[in-house]
Structure formats: C-alpha cells, structure tokens
Enzyme design. Structure first.
Site, PDB file in Angstrom:
ATOM      1  N   ARG A  97      91.653  20.971  46.923  1.00  0.00           N
ATOM      2  CA  ARG A  97      90.467  21.953  47.870  1.00  0.00           C
ATOM      3  C   ARG A  97      90.769  22.422  49.461  1.00  0.00           C
ATOM      4  NH1 ARG A  97      84.871  21.423  48.551  1.00  0.00           N
ATOM      5  NH2 ARG A  97      84.492  23.702  48.946  1.00  0.00           N
ATOM      6  N   TYR A 105      89.814  28.524  57.236  1.00  0.00           N
ATOM      7  CA  TYR A 105      89.314  27.891  58.664  1.00  0.00           C
ATOM      8  C   TYR A 105      90.408  28.961  59.704  1.00  0.00           C
ATOM      9  CZ  TYR A 105      86.202  24.040  58.342  1.00  0.00           C
ATOM     10  OH  TYR A 105      85.058  23.146  58.173  1.00  0.00           O
ATOM     11  N   SER A 112      86.544  25.714  63.057  1.00  0.00           N
ATOM     12  CA  SER A 112      85.048  25.063  63.986  1.00  0.00           C
ATOM     13  C   SER A 112      84.829  25.236  64.804  1.00  0.00           C
ATOM     14  CB  SER A 112      84.511  23.220  62.898  1.00  0.00           C
ATOM     15  OG  SER A 112      83.185  24.001  62.999  1.00  0.00           O
ATOM     16  N   CYS A 178      68.944  13.256  52.308  1.00  0.00           N
ATOM     17  CA  CYS A 178      69.952  11.323  52.948  1.00  0.00           C
ATOM     18  C   CYS A 178      71.201  11.507  52.525  1.00  0.00           C
ATOM     19  CB  CYS A 178      68.853  10.906  51.612  1.00  0.00           C
ATOM     20  SG  CYS A 178      67.441  10.449  51.796  1.00  0.00           S
ATOM     21  N   HIS A 212      59.651  21.112  65.566  1.00  0.00           N
ATOM     22  CA  HIS A 212      59.297  21.501  66.786  1.00  0.00           C
ATOM     23  C   HIS A 212      58.885  23.216  67.077  1.00  0.00           C
ATOM     24  CE1 HIS A 212      60.427  21.895  71.309  1.00  0.00           C
ATOM     25  NE2 HIS A 212      60.072  20.530  71.106  1.00  0.00           N
ATOM     26  N   ASP A 365      63.076  19.252  75.280  1.00  0.00           N
ATOM     27  CA  ASP A 365      61.496  17.998  75.216  1.00  0.00           C
ATOM     28  C   ASP A 365      61.414  17.341  74.429  1.00  0.00           C
ATOM     29  OD1 ASP A 365      58.673  18.973  75.789  1.00  0.00           O
ATOM     30  OD2 ASP A 365      58.896  19.348  73.764  1.00  0.00           O
ATOM     31  N   CYS A 385      63.462   7.391  49.502  1.00  0.00           N
ATOM     32  CA  CYS A 385      63.407   8.511  48.540  1.00  0.00           C
ATOM     33  C   CYS A 385      62.581   7.256  47.502  1.00  0.00           C
ATOM     34  CB  CYS A 385      63.881   9.287  48.325  1.00  0.00           C
ATOM     35  SG  CYS A 385      64.901  10.083  49.340  1.00  0.00           S
ATOM     36  N   CYS A 388      65.418   5.841  44.995  1.00  0.00           N
ATOM     37  CA  CYS A 388      66.368   6.023  45.831  1.00  0.00           C
ATOM     38  C   CYS A 388      66.977   4.510  45.098  1.00  0.00           C
ATOM     39  CB  CYS A 388      66.142   5.751  47.923  1.00  0.00           C
ATOM     40  SG  CYS A 388      67.454   4.557  48.238  1.00  0.00           S
TER      41      CYS A 388
HETATM   42 FE1  FES Z   1      66.741   9.599  50.133  1.00  0.00          FE
HETATM   43 FE2  FES Z   1      67.799   6.636  49.783  1.00  0.00          FE
HETATM   44  S1  FES Z   1      68.950   8.291  48.180  1.00  0.00           S
HETATM   45  S2  FES Z   1      66.406   7.052  51.086  1.00  0.00           S
END
Ligand code: FES
Length: 406
Positions: A97, A105, A112, A178, A212, A365, A385, A388
């Site tokens: 890739r 880029y 970036s 995650c 927020h 804040d 999760c 997980c």
């Molecule tokens: Fe979400 Fe591990 S994959 S806490």
C-alpha cells in the site's frame, strides 16, 4: 547574576567610560528591563512541569519517507487490526500500500499536518491552564503518537526525564474505540509494565469526551461557517453529512463503543444548531474485503443525489485535526472528484476543530475539570467490550485501575 547586581555592574562600567548621567539612566533602565525579562524567561523555562498532559493520538507521517514505516506500524498492531499470520501479512500489506498512500500524501502537500495542529493545541491549552489552574501549574504537553513520530515511548521517556509530578493521559480521540484509543492505552501500559512508573508520579486518564458542550459548539460553529457559503434561498436545503472513520462490523458486534459515541456527538451538534438542516451520520475509509459499518460516505452521496438532493456539507465529526482523511478523502475524492461525477451543484467540507478558540477552551475545560475532580479513571474505561477476547485489554485495564490515582 540578579538584576540589582547587573545594574551596579553596568553603572560602574559606564562610569569608568565617562558616559553622561541622562544617557546612563536610560541605558540602565533599558538594560535592566531586558535582563529582567530574560531572567523571568529563564526561570520559566527551567521550571519543572508539575502537570504533564500526554496528548495521545494516531499521528501521521510528516513527510512521504515516513509513510512505509507508518503503515507497517499500523498493519502489525493487533489492537488496531487483526489479520491471519499478522507478522507476515501485515508487513506485506504495508509494503504493497505504500506507493498509493505516498501519492496521496504528495497530493496534500507532502505530509500530515496532525503534529503541527497538536503542538499548537497543546501550547494554547497549557497557556490557559497555567492561568486558570495555578495550583497544578506549570503544565506541559507531550505529544504521543501511536504510529508516527513523536512515538508514545519517546513521550513517556521525556515525561520521566522532566520529573513530572502528575501525568494526565488525555486521549485526542473524542469518541473511544478499542482500535484507536484502546490501542494507545495498551501501548502505554506495555511501556510502564517494562520500565515501571516513575517514582512518586501520579497518573490519571481522560479517555473520552464525545458530549463535551464546547466540542459540540466548535463543530456547530464550523458548520455555520460553511452554511454561509450557500445562497440564503437554498441554505435550508443543504444536507449535513457527518462523516466518521468506519470500523469493521466484527468490532461493532464485539461491543466497540465508538459508533454510539460518535452518534452522541452528532446529536449534540444538531441540538446546538437547533436542527436547522437535514442531516445524517455516515462512515468513511473502509479498507479490506470484510464488512464494515455503513452507510459509506460516497454511497450516501450517490443515494442522496438519486433522491434529488444537490447541496451538501461534509463534517469530519471524529477528527480533531486535519489529516489525510479530511484533506484527501473528503476534499479531493468526495468534494472534487465524486461531486463532479455525480453532478452535485455545491458541496463544502467543514474544517476540523484545529485551533478554533472554542475548541481550545474545550480542551482546557476538559483537563481543568479532570484535575479538579476526584476521579482519576472512569468506570466506563474499566469496562471491557462484552465480547472482548484481547488479553491486552484485560491486563492493561487491571493495571490502570491499580496505578491511576490523584
Ligand atoms: Fe474492547 Fe477489548 S476489544 S475492551
């Protein structure tokens, strides 16, 4: 040498050189002001930071030579992406890739801008924090990127060298995934597991901030800026498409909180805008053949054009800085190429928060509230999760619960 000694020395030197009193007075006044400023500056620079703010993000290559290594780090990170025989397939995909990504880029100016924006945000935020929270000052920010320089390990090492008393890990992903936030938190855990936490350093976490109010206000302001570019008589027909990086359906079904947190931000922004226009949340940047969360941004544009819609604003709702997904995917691939192909009459893209003053207030804040709070870590961060299976998540969350404290 202090200011008084410097003055005395200057007087004696100038007296010896027989300089007139009036000139002498002016010279001393100017010289002592300059010396005072210099001393103040030196004291400020030499002051050890009391509070370190670790600004954690994915990062991006600042030049095209870094693209290969950047992709390699992503493709070999199992928290970010899970591939069969990853140690072989990951480097192979990264290498394949690299030329395409390098070209992209090049088309956005050679690299970036995420580091430039993060540095600016960190500087402005710390300046405000020093003023509003003198008890935790001086504050110093550290940029910790997961896949590009400055890398997380380097930032953590610098924090230890500086003797920071309290480090706040401040995720720069407003919405928690995650694959992104989780991966960085796991990387920080892996570093400290080996090197150990610096003695007497307190550690705490700001893991997400999707709702927020000042974040919502920043996006609302960015959208208002773009709406002004549409003639008044058609302004209400503009469809606002909130576009966020998609995730694999496998991650979504595992229970990744990201999609619901992105949706929460969208609704707050629209509330701020008093639901002035039609809107929808769409997803971009899918990679690979597996199913990902949709509808995809390009498909949504195609669908809406078929339904007769002609005016659009794209909003990068999960990015706080410009980077390749905004500058290339949104600006070039969607707003230029696809818009032309579909015959869209007018499409614009809202800027990322970047250095918007309301966004700097939001960052300030969030940190100052956190420092005042009595919550070094949230119950939500401690919850994995439901499906997980990543041992790293389990161990890192256990470690954070034992080590985060005020
Ligand atoms: Fe979400 Fe591990 S994959 S806490």
């Amino acid at each position: 040498m202090n200011v008084q000694k410097f003055q005395q020395l200057t007087v004696s030197i100038l007296n010896k050189q027989n300089i007139k009193p009036l000139t002498l007075k002016n010279i001393i006044r100017n010289a002592s002001t300059a010396v005072k400023q210099k001393l103040e500056e030196e004291v400020k620079n030499n002051k050890k930071p009391k509070t370190g703010i670790l600004m954690m993000n994915m990062g991006g290559p600042t030049n095209t030579d870094q693209v290969g290594e950047y992709l390699l780090r992503i493709m070999t990170d199992r928290d970010m992406i899970q591939l069969p025989i990853q140690s072989k397939l990951g480097p192979w995909i990264a290498q394949r890739r690299t030329p395409d990504v390098k070209k992209k880029y090049e088309e956005i100016g050679g690299g970036s801008p995420i580091l430039k924006w993060t540095n600016l945000q960190g500087e402005l935020m710390c300046k405000q924090l020093d003023k509003i929270s003198p008890q935790t000052a001086p504050h110093k920010y550290y940029v910790a990127f997961r896949y590009a320089d400055p890398l997380t390990d380097v930032a953590l090492q610098k924090i230890a060298e500086d003797g920071v008393k309290h480090t706040v890990i401040f995720s720069q992903y407003p919405q928690y995934s995650c694959a992104t936030s989780g991966s960085s938190f796991n990387a920080i855990y892996n570093y400290y597991k080996t090197k150990g936490l610096p003695e007497n350093m307190k550690l705490s976490i700001i893991d997400r901030w999707p709702t927020h109010p000042l974040l919502a206000k920043t996006f609302a302001e960015r959208i208002k800026e773009e709406l002004k570019h549409f003639p008044e008589q058609i302004r209400s027909q503009v469809t606002i498409l909130f576009s966020a990086h998609s995730i694999p359906l496998k991650a979504l079904n595992r229970g990744d909180p990201y999609p619901s947190e992105v949706a929460a931000t969208v609704h707050l922004v629209m509330q701020e805008l008093k639901y002035c226009n039609p809107y929808h949340l769409v997803w971009q940047s899918k990679v690979g053949p597996l199913p990902w969360l949709g509808p995809f941004t390009d498909d949504a544009l195609k669908g809406y054009v078929k339904q007769g819609k002609k005016y659009f604003i794209l909003v990068p709702i999960a990015f706080v800085n410009e980077h390749i997904e905004t500058l290339h995917e949104m600006d070039i691939e969607y707003c230029e190429d696809l818009a032309k192909e579909l015959g869209i009459e007018k499409i614009r893209r809202a800027a990322a928060p970047n250095d918007h003053p309301i966004f700097i207030d939001a960052l300030t804040d969030i940190v100052s509230n956190h420092l005042r709070s009595n919550e070094p870590i949230t119950p939500k961060f401690m919850t994995r999760c439901p499906h997980c299976v990543n041992k790293n998540c389990e161990l890192s969350k256990q470690w954070y619960s034992q080590h985060c404290k005020f």
